[in-house]
Design a protein around this motif. Structure first.
Motif, PDB file in Angstrom:
ATOM      1  N   ARG A 123       0.825  -1.204   0.000  1.00  0.00           N
ATOM      2  CA  ARG A 123       0.000   0.000   0.000  1.00  0.00           C
ATOM      3  C   ARG A 123       0.863   1.259   0.000  1.00  0.00           C
ATOM      4  N   LYS A 124       0.365   2.270  -0.688  1.00  0.00           N
ATOM      5  CA  LYS A 124       1.010   3.580  -0.691  1.00  0.00           C
ATOM      6  C   LYS A 124       0.050   4.603  -0.071  1.00  0.00           C
ATOM      7  N   ILE A 125       0.607   5.490   0.749  1.00  0.00           N
ATOM      8  CA  ILE A 125      -0.134   6.650   1.252  1.00  0.00           C
ATOM      9  C   ILE A 125       0.607   7.890   0.784  1.00  0.00           C
ATOM     10  N   LEU A 126      -0.105   8.781   0.125  1.00  0.00           N
ATOM     11  CA  LEU A 126       0.495   9.966  -0.477  1.00  0.00           C
ATOM     12  C   LEU A 126       0.003  11.222   0.237  1.00  0.00           C
ATOM     13  N   PHE A 127       0.937  11.990   0.784  1.00  0.00           N
ATOM     14  CA  PHE A 127       0.613  13.299   1.362  1.00  0.00           C
ATOM     15  C   PHE A 127       0.715  14.339   0.261  1.00  0.00           C
ATOM     16  N   LYS A 153      -7.451   7.354  -6.799  1.00  0.00           N
ATOM     17  CA  LYS A 153      -6.935   7.613  -5.447  1.00  0.00           C
ATOM     18  C   LYS A 153      -8.122   7.689  -4.498  1.00  0.00           C
ATOM     19  N   ILE A 154      -7.864   7.327  -3.247  1.00  0.00           N
ATOM     20  CA  ILE A 154      -8.906   7.326  -2.208  1.00  0.00           C
ATOM     21  C   ILE A 154      -8.488   8.298  -1.108  1.00  0.00           C
ATOM     22  N   LEU A 155      -9.358   9.252  -0.820  1.00  0.00           N
ATOM     23  CA  LEU A 155      -9.062  10.244   0.207  1.00  0.00           C
ATOM     24  C   LEU A 155      -9.227   9.628   1.588  1.00  0.00           C
ATOM     25  N   ILE A 156      -8.184   9.760   2.411  1.00  0.00           N
ATOM     26  CA  ILE A 156      -8.231   9.288   3.803  1.00  0.00           C
ATOM     27  C   ILE A 156      -8.629  10.412   4.734  1.00  0.00           C
ATOM     28  N   LYS A 157      -7.950  11.563   4.581  1.00  0.00           N
ATOM     29  CA  LYS A 157      -8.234  12.696   5.446  1.00  0.00           C
ATOM     30  C   LYS A 157      -7.758  13.965   4.768  1.00  0.00           C
ATOM     31  N   GLU A 158      -8.468  15.054   5.051  1.00  0.00           N
ATOM     32  CA  GLU A 158      -8.095  16.349   4.500  1.00  0.00           C
ATOM     33  C   GLU A 158      -8.195  17.399   5.592  1.00  0.00           C
ATOM     34  N   THR A 159      -7.196  18.286   5.670  1.00  0.00           N
ATOM     35  CA  THR A 159      -7.214  19.372   6.637  1.00  0.00           C
ATOM     36  C   THR A 159      -6.449  20.555   6.069  1.00  0.00           C
TER      37      THR A 159
END
Length: 626
Positions: A586-590, A607-613
Motif C-alpha cells: 500500500r502507498k499513502i500519499l501526502f 486515489k482514495i481520500l483518507i483525510k483532509e485538513t
C-alpha cells in the motif's frame, strides 16, 4: 572615583531623587523577569506541534543525531543536510534524549536562550547605567514583538544573539580589567557563535571589535584580550566539527563536498545572492529597515527619546570615559554593522535578531535618563508623551479592529480548521517568514475569538493605564505596565498560533497514519510518500520517525545532499509514482494544498481520500483494510 552608573546621566539628572534612577530590588527584578519568561515562553513550549518547513526539518536533523549518535553530519529524511552549523542541533538532540521527541523538547533550548539573553541584558545595562535601565532592558527583550515571533520556530538566531552579546560584553570587560577570565569567556562565546550560525559571527564580532578598539584607543591593551592563547582556545572548540564534517562528506555534486557547500555556497554565494539552489527571498530595503519598528514594538515607540538623549550625550560618548559610554559606542557600532550587512546581503526578517539586545538596551537607558529629568526637561517630556499617545492610538485602533472582527463573526460557527477560512494568497511565495499573516480573512475570526478578545482587552486598557501612570510621574509602574500589556498580547498571539496549527503543521495527519496502523486499517510501516519538497510536510517525517519518499521533491535543502552516492533512493518522479501506484504494498500519499491540482491531473480518480485538513490531504491507492 566617579561611578560609571551615575556619570552616564546628564548633570540635571543627578539632582533627582535616587529612586528615580533606581529600579526594583535585584530579587524583585529577577522574579519579574523569570515570571514574564514563564508566562510568555515556557508556557508556550507545549503547543502547537512542530510546524512544517524549518521547524520540523531542523527537529528531524536533531532527532537523527539523538538516535544515531552521529554528531557530525546533519541528516534530514536520510539525506545529508550540510548547510547549517551544528550547535543548535546538538542542544536539541540532548533535549530529545532527556524529554523525548516532542514539541517541548524541540523548543526548550531556544526558550532558555531567550531567558539568558534577557538576564544578560539586565546585567549589562545595570552595570553600564543603572538598575532601572537593566530592568527595562530585561523586560523589553522578553516582550519585544520580534523576539517572540522569531522564536516560534526553531531557528538559531536567539542563540547566536546570546553568544555574540556575551562575547561583546566580555570584550568590554577584558579591555579594562586585569582578569584574563573575561578574555577566555569571550573566545569561548565566539567559538560557540560560529558553531551556531557560521562565519557570519566572525564578521559581526571582529568588525565591531576593530572599529570599537580603534575609536577608543583600547587597541593598545590588546594583550588583555589574550589573542594567542585565546585563538588556540577558539580553534580547539570550533575547528574539530568543521574538519570532521569536511572529511566525512566528500564527493557530492560536481565533486564538491562539505567545504565548498558550507563555506562557499552557504556563506559567500548566499551573501551575493547566488546561492545554489535559490530557495529564498529578500526584503525590499524600505521594509527591511522600517519593519524594525514592528520587531522592537512597543519599545520602538521610544526611539525618538533614544536619539534625543544620544545627541545630548554625544560629548560624553566621544570621551569614552566610562563603561556606560563605551557600552553605548559598542552597541551602536555593532547594530549599524549588522543592519548594513543585511541591507546588502540576501536576508530574512529575523536575520537582524542580534541587534535587538543592543538597541533595546540603548532605548532602556535613554528612557531612564528621560524619566530622571522629566520635571525639568520639557522636550523629553513631550517626546515621552508622544510615545504614549501613539501607543494608545495604536492600541485603541487595534482593539476596535478586533472588536469589529469579533462582532462580524459572532454568528459564524467555530471552525477548528482555520486553514479552510484563509485566503492562501501566497505573498512572497511563503519564502518570507511572515507571509501567512496576509492570509487572514474576516471569517477566520470565528476560530480566533479567544485570542482576539484577550488581545482586544489588553490593547484597549493597557496603553491607557500606562499613559495615566506616566502623567502621575509613576515612571517605573508605567513602563512595567507597557511590558505587561505586551506580554498579554503575546500570550494571545501564541493562542492564535495554536489555532493555526492544522494549517502550519501536518502532525495531525501523521497521527492519523499512526492510528490507522494501530487499528490495522493499514499495515505497519506502510510506505509513505510526499508530493513536492519535504518542507511541505516535514512534520510527518518527524512524528512518524521514519523516512518519507518524495515525489518530484528533489529540490531546495534536499538537492545537494541527494547528489552523494550513498544517498538513499527516496526521490521519485511523476512517472515513478504512476508506475508503483496501486501495485505492491500500500502507498499513502501526502499532498500539500499547493500541489493538489498537479496530483488531480496525474492520478485523476485513481486515489482514495483518507483525510483532509487545511487543503492538505492524505490519499491511498486502495481501500482500507477494515
Amino acid at each position: 572615583m566617579t561611578s560609571p552608573t551615575l556619570s552616564a546621566f546628564p548633570t540635571a539628572s543627578i539632582s533627582q531623587p535616587l529612586s528615580i534612577r533606581n529600579g526594583p530590588r535585584r530579587s524583585t527584578a529577577l522574579f519579574t523577569l523569570v515570571g514574564l519568561w514563564l508566562a510568555i515562553y515556557f508556557a508556550a513550549l507545549f503547543a502547537p506541534p512542530l510546524l512544517d518547513d524549518a521547524d520540523a526539518s531542523h527537529a528531524n536533523a536533531a532527532r537523527h543525531m539523538a538516535l544515531s549518535g552521529d554528531m557530525v553530519t546533519l541528516t534530514v529524511n536520510g539525506i545529508r543536510y550540510l548547510e547549517k552549523a551544528p550547535l543548535p542541533y546538538w542542544l536539541d538532540a540532548l533535549s530529545f534524549r532527556v524529554f523525548g521527541f516532542n514539541t517541548f523538547a524541540a523548543h526548550l533550548p531556544e526558550a532558555i536562550g531567550v531567558l539568558l539573553l534577557a538576564l544578560l541584558g539586565y546585567h549589562w545595562a545595570t552595570r553600564a547605567w543603572s538598575s532601572r535601565a537593566g530592568f527595562y532592558a530585561g523586560i523589553s527583550i522578553l516582550t519585544a514583538t520580534g523576539v517572540f515571533l522569531f522564536t516560534r520556530i526553531y531557528i538559531p538566531e536567539v542563540l547566536l544573539s546570546l553568544f555574540l552579546s556575551t562575547a561583546l560584553y566580555c570584550l568590554l570587560q577584558a579591555s579594562e580589567s586585569s582578569k584574563g577570565s573575561y578574555a577566555y569567556v569571550m573566545w569561548t562565546a565566539l567559538a560557540l557563535a560560529v558553531l551556531t550560525k557560521g562565519l557570519v559571527a566572525l564578521v559581526f564580532f571582529f568588525g565591531a571589535a576593530v572599529i570599537y578598539l580603534a575609536l577608543t584607543g583600547e587597541y593598545k591593551n590588546w594583550r588583555a584580550l589574550k589573542p594567542f592563547s585565546g585563538l588556540l582556545l577558539f580553534f580547539a572548540i570550533a575547528a574539530p566539527w568543521h574538519i570532521l564534517a569536511g572529511l566525512r562528506n566528500t564527493g557530492g555534486m560536481n565533486g564538491h563536498g562539505f567545504f565548498w557547500f558550507y563555506f562557499i555556497n552557504e556563506h559567500f554565494l548566499r551573501f551575493l545572492g547566488k546561492r545554489y539552489p535559490k530557495d529564498y527571498n529578500k526584503l525590499p530595503g524600505y521594509l527591511f529597515w522600517s519593519l524594525h519598528l514592528v520587531w522592537l514594538f512597543p519599545w520602538s515607540l521610544f526611539f525618538p527619546i533614544a536619539i534625543l538623549q544620544g545627541w545630548r550625550q554625544r560629548q560624553t560618548f566621544r570621551a569614552y570615559s566610562n563603561f556606560a559610554s563605551r557600552t553605548a559606542l559598542l552597541f551602536l557600532v555593532f547594530a549599524v554593522l549588522v543592519l548594513v550587512f543585511f541591507s546588502i546581503s540576501t536576508n530574512q526578517e529575523y536575520y537582524t535578531f542580534p541587534v535587538y539586545l543592543p538597541l533595546l538596551a540603548l532605548i532602556a537607558a535613554a528612557l531612564v535618563r528621560a524619566e530622571s529629568t522629566y520635571n525639568e526637561d520639557q522636550r523629553s517630556r513631550h517626546w515621552i508623551g508622544y510615545a504614549h499617545a501613539t501607543y494608545t492610538a495604536i492600541g485603541i485602533a487595534a482593539a476596535i479592529a478586533l472588536a469589529y472582527g469579533l462582532w462580524s463573526s459572532r454568528n459564524l460557527p467555530f471552525v477548528p480548521d482555520i486553514g479552510e477560512m484563509l485566503a492562501h494568497r501566497g505573498v512572497g511565495d511563503y519564502t518570507l517568514s511572515m507571509s501567512h499573516f496576509f492570509d487572514l480573512t474576516g471569517p477566520s475570526f470565528a476560530a480566533l475569538r479567544l485570542p482576539a478578545a484577550l488581545a482586544m482587552l489588553a490593547l484597549a486598557v493597557g496603553p491607557v493605564i500606562a499613559w495615566r501612570l506616566r502623567s502621575k510621574r509613576q515612571h517605573l509602574a508605567s513602563t512595567t505596565t507597557i511590558a505587561l500589556t505586551s506580554g498579554v498580547f503575546l500570550i494571545a498571539a501564541h493562542i492564535a498560533l495554536i489555532r493555526f496549527a492544522p494549517m502550519l503543521s501536518s502532525a495531525n495527519l501523521a497521527g492519523t497514519i499512526r492510528q490507522m496502523e494501530q487499528n490495522r486499517s493499514i499495515a505497519p510501516d506502510t510506505q509513505i510518500l510526499l508530493y513536492g519538497d519535504q518542507s511541505y510536510g516535514s512534520s510527518i517525517a518527524f512524528y512518524l520517525g521514519r523516512i518519507v519518499y518524495l515525489v518530484d521533491g528533489r529540490s531546495s535543502s534536499m538537492l545537494f545532499g541527494s547528489t552523494f552516492q550513498d544517498a538513499p533512493r527516496i526521490f521519485l518522479t511523476q512517472d515513478d509514482l504512476l508506475h508503483i501506484w496501486g501495485t505492491g504494498e500500500r502507498k499513502i500519499l501526502f499532498v500539500p494544498l499547493e500541489k493538489r491540482d498537479d496530483v488531480d491531473k496525474l492520478l485523476g480518480s485513481h486515489k482514495i481520500l483518507i483525510k483532509e485538513t487545511s487543503g492538505k490531504a492524505l490519499f491511498t491507492d486502495r481501500p482500507l483494510d477494515h
